[in-house]
Scaffold this motif. Structure first.
Motif, PDB file in Angstrom:
ATOM      1  N   UNK A 166      68.297  28.586  57.330  1.00 44.26           N
ATOM      2  CA  UNK A 166      69.591  28.830  56.701  1.00 44.26           C
ATOM      3  C   UNK A 166      69.467  29.143  55.233  1.00 44.26           C
ATOM      4  N   UNK A 167      68.564  28.450  54.559  1.00 44.94           N
ATOM      5  CA  UNK A 167      68.309  28.686  53.145  1.00 44.94           C
ATOM      6  C   UNK A 167      67.743  30.086  52.941  1.00 44.94           C
ATOM      7  N   UNK A 168      66.810  30.478  53.802  1.00 46.05           N
ATOM      8  CA  UNK A 168      66.204  31.798  53.700  1.00 46.05           C
ATOM      9  C   UNK A 168      67.251  32.893  53.896  1.00 46.05           C
ATOM     10  N   UNK A 169      68.116  32.724  54.873  1.00 51.69           N
ATOM     11  CA  UNK A 169      69.162  33.709  55.131  1.00 51.69           C
ATOM     12  C   UNK A 169      70.067  33.890  53.916  1.00 51.69           C
ATOM     13  N   UNK A 170      70.502  32.787  53.329  1.00 50.15           N
ATOM     14  CA  UNK A 170      71.398  32.870  52.160  1.00 50.15           C
ATOM     15  C   UNK A 170      70.692  33.497  50.965  1.00 50.15           C
ATOM     16  N   UNK A 171      69.455  33.097  50.741  1.00 52.37           N
ATOM     17  CA  UNK A 171      68.701  33.575  49.587  1.00 52.37           C
ATOM     18  C   UNK A 171      68.398  35.069  49.697  1.00 52.37           C
ATOM     19  N   UNK A 172      67.966  35.520  50.874  1.00 53.68           N
ATOM     20  CA  UNK A 172      67.675  36.941  51.055  1.00 53.68           C
ATOM     21  C   UNK A 172      68.952  37.771  50.922  1.00 53.68           C
ATOM     22  N   UNK A 173      70.049  37.280  51.477  1.00 52.00           N
ATOM     23  CA  UNK A 173      71.324  37.995  51.347  1.00 52.00           C
ATOM     24  C   UNK A 173      71.740  38.116  49.885  1.00 52.00           C
ATOM     25  N   UNK A 174      71.491  37.074  49.110  1.00 51.25           N
ATOM     26  CA  UNK A 174      71.832  37.104  47.687  1.00 51.25           C
ATOM     27  C   UNK A 174      70.977  38.097  46.923  1.00 51.25           C
ATOM     28  N   UNK A 175      69.809  38.428  47.454  1.00 54.12           N
ATOM     29  CA  UNK A 175      68.914  39.373  46.797  1.00 54.12           C
ATOM     30  C   UNK A 175      69.168  40.821  47.143  1.00 54.12           C
ATOM     31  N   UNK A 176      70.145  41.075  47.997  1.00 48.22           N
ATOM     32  CA  UNK A 176      70.476  42.443  48.399  1.00 48.22           C
ATOM     33  C   UNK A 176      71.152  43.187  47.241  1.00 48.22           C
ATOM     34  N   UNK A 177      71.193  44.511  47.374  1.00 51.54           N
ATOM     35  CA  UNK A 177      71.856  45.373  46.379  1.00 51.54           C
ATOM     36  C   UNK A 177      72.473  46.544  47.144  1.00 51.54           C
ATOM     37  N   UNK A 178      73.666  46.994  46.764  1.00 49.18           N
ATOM     38  CA  UNK A 178      74.328  48.071  47.509  1.00 49.18           C
ATOM     39  C   UNK A 178      73.505  49.348  47.616  1.00 49.18           C
ATOM     40  N   UNK A 179      72.676  49.636  46.616  1.00 52.49           N
ATOM     41  CA  UNK A 179      71.898  50.870  46.642  1.00 52.49           C
ATOM     42  C   UNK A 179      70.583  50.740  47.404  1.00 52.49           C
ATOM     43  N   UNK A 180      70.212  49.525  47.790  1.00 47.00           N
ATOM     44  CA  UNK A 180      68.946  49.311  48.494  1.00 47.00           C
ATOM     45  C   UNK A 180      69.085  49.681  49.964  1.00 47.00           C
ATOM     46  N   UNK A 181      68.100  50.416  50.459  1.00 43.27           N
ATOM     47  CA  UNK A 181      68.058  50.741  51.883  1.00 43.27           C
ATOM     48  C   UNK A 181      67.431  49.618  52.694  1.00 43.27           C
ATOM     49  N   UNK A 182      66.704  48.752  52.023  1.00 45.76           N
ATOM     50  CA  UNK A 182      66.051  47.621  52.680  1.00 45.76           C
ATOM     51  C   UNK A 182      65.828  46.521  51.658  1.00 45.76           C
ATOM     52  N   UNK A 183      65.685  45.308  52.156  1.00 46.55           N
ATOM     53  CA  UNK A 183      65.326  44.174  51.316  1.00 46.55           C
ATOM     54  C   UNK A 183      63.943  43.700  51.731  1.00 46.55           C
ATOM     55  N   UNK A 184      63.051  43.537  50.761  1.00 42.13           N
ATOM     56  CA  UNK A 184      61.689  43.078  51.013  1.00 42.13           C
ATOM     57  C   UNK A 184      61.556  41.619  50.624  1.00 42.13           C
ATOM     58  N   UNK A 185      60.844  40.865  51.466  1.00 42.88           N
ATOM     59  CA  UNK A 185      60.641  39.437  51.236  1.00 42.88           C
ATOM     60  C   UNK A 185      59.125  39.195  51.254  1.00 42.88           C
ATOM     61  N   UNK A 186      58.474  39.286  50.093  1.00 43.41           N
ATOM     62  CA  UNK A 186      57.007  39.387  50.043  1.00 43.41           C
ATOM     63  C   UNK A 186      56.249  38.079  49.887  1.00 43.41           C
TER      64      UNK A 186
END
Length: 247
Positions: A166-186
């Motif tokens: 649940x923490x990972x889901x919230x954190x990754x969603x918070x790292x999104x940006x409208x112009x990004x085609x993808x979100x990377x979690x490295x």
């Protein structure tokens, strides 16, 4: 059956790999060799040691003994901190010792993005910001535009491995940006195998995680990257044209 080998630093989210193996079905075997981590720290000097040739050479020779069809250094920060050319030399050395085609998680991200035709990304990194910035620079060397990025500031892989879904889901969603085609979690220290489709449903776009791209890259190198369901957009796409991204 394809046999893919992974050099994995220390212990944190290594249990992702049996989950991947189960989800992939019965035609793939994932071999994990734990490499030495003298200090568990997302700090440049420690990461350069984690990815040193002495450490990786020993693990790669064990993969050779297992007869793997491909070898992947499954550590993002322990590869991109060497820069593009250094990371390439590092991956090539792993292949020489393992006697198999080779890559690393950092190059796996680039090859995955090339396969999917994605050029603009956001990054949700668990690392301190100075380390995360080096990943931004690595992607830039591949012509990938980073429209937003942030480091969570977690110093140790052990702590990253304790993050709940649940923490990972919230954190990754918070790292999104409208112009990004993808979100990377490295970070291969992060558990993600069981939540890949859930992550993409939450964000409404492609999400690429470190262990996901590492496994995909290994299968691609082993000639076993046929499209597969249940592991996100990347696996549904199969191998695609990833070879064009190799340096």
């Amino acid at each position: 059956m394809a046999h893919v080998g992974f050099l994995y630093p220390g212990y944190s989210a290594e249990d992702d790999y049996p989950v991947f193996e189960e989800l992939l079905g019965g035609d793939v075997r994932l071999h994990l060799v734990h490499t030495l981590m003298r200090e568990d720290a997302h700090r440049v000097d420690a990461l350069l040691d984690v990815g040193g040739s002495d450490v990786l050479g020993e693990g790669a020779r064990e993969l050779r003994a297992r007869g793997v069809d491909a070898a992947v250094w499954a550590c993002t920060s322990g590869s991109f901190v060497f820069g593009w050319e250094g990371a390439r030399a590092q991956a090539d050395a792993v292949g020489d010792e393992a006697g198999a085609p080779s890559s690393s998680t950092s190059f796996a991200f680039v090859n995955a993005l090339t396969t999917l035709g994605i050029g603009r990304v956001a990054i949700a990194a668990s690392y301190p910001e100075d380390v995360a910035e080096r990943f931004v620079e690595f992607l830039g060397a591949a012509g990938i535009e980073v429209v937003a990025w942030a480091g969570r500031g977690i110093v140790t892989a052990a702590e990253v491995g304790t993050l709940e879904a649940g923490d990972v889901l919230d954190w990754v969603a918070a790292g999104d940006h409208p112009e990004a085609e993808a979100v990377l979690v490295p970070d291969t220290a992060l558990h993600s195998a069981a939540i890949l489709d859930t992550l993409e449903e939450r964000l409404g776009k492609t999400v690429l995680t470190a262990n996901q791209v590492s496994v995909w890259e290994g299968l691609r190198l082993a000639g076993a990257a046929a499209p597969r369901d249940g592991l996100g957009t990347l696996f549904r796409a199969g191998a695609g044209t990833a070879a064009a991204a190799e340096r």
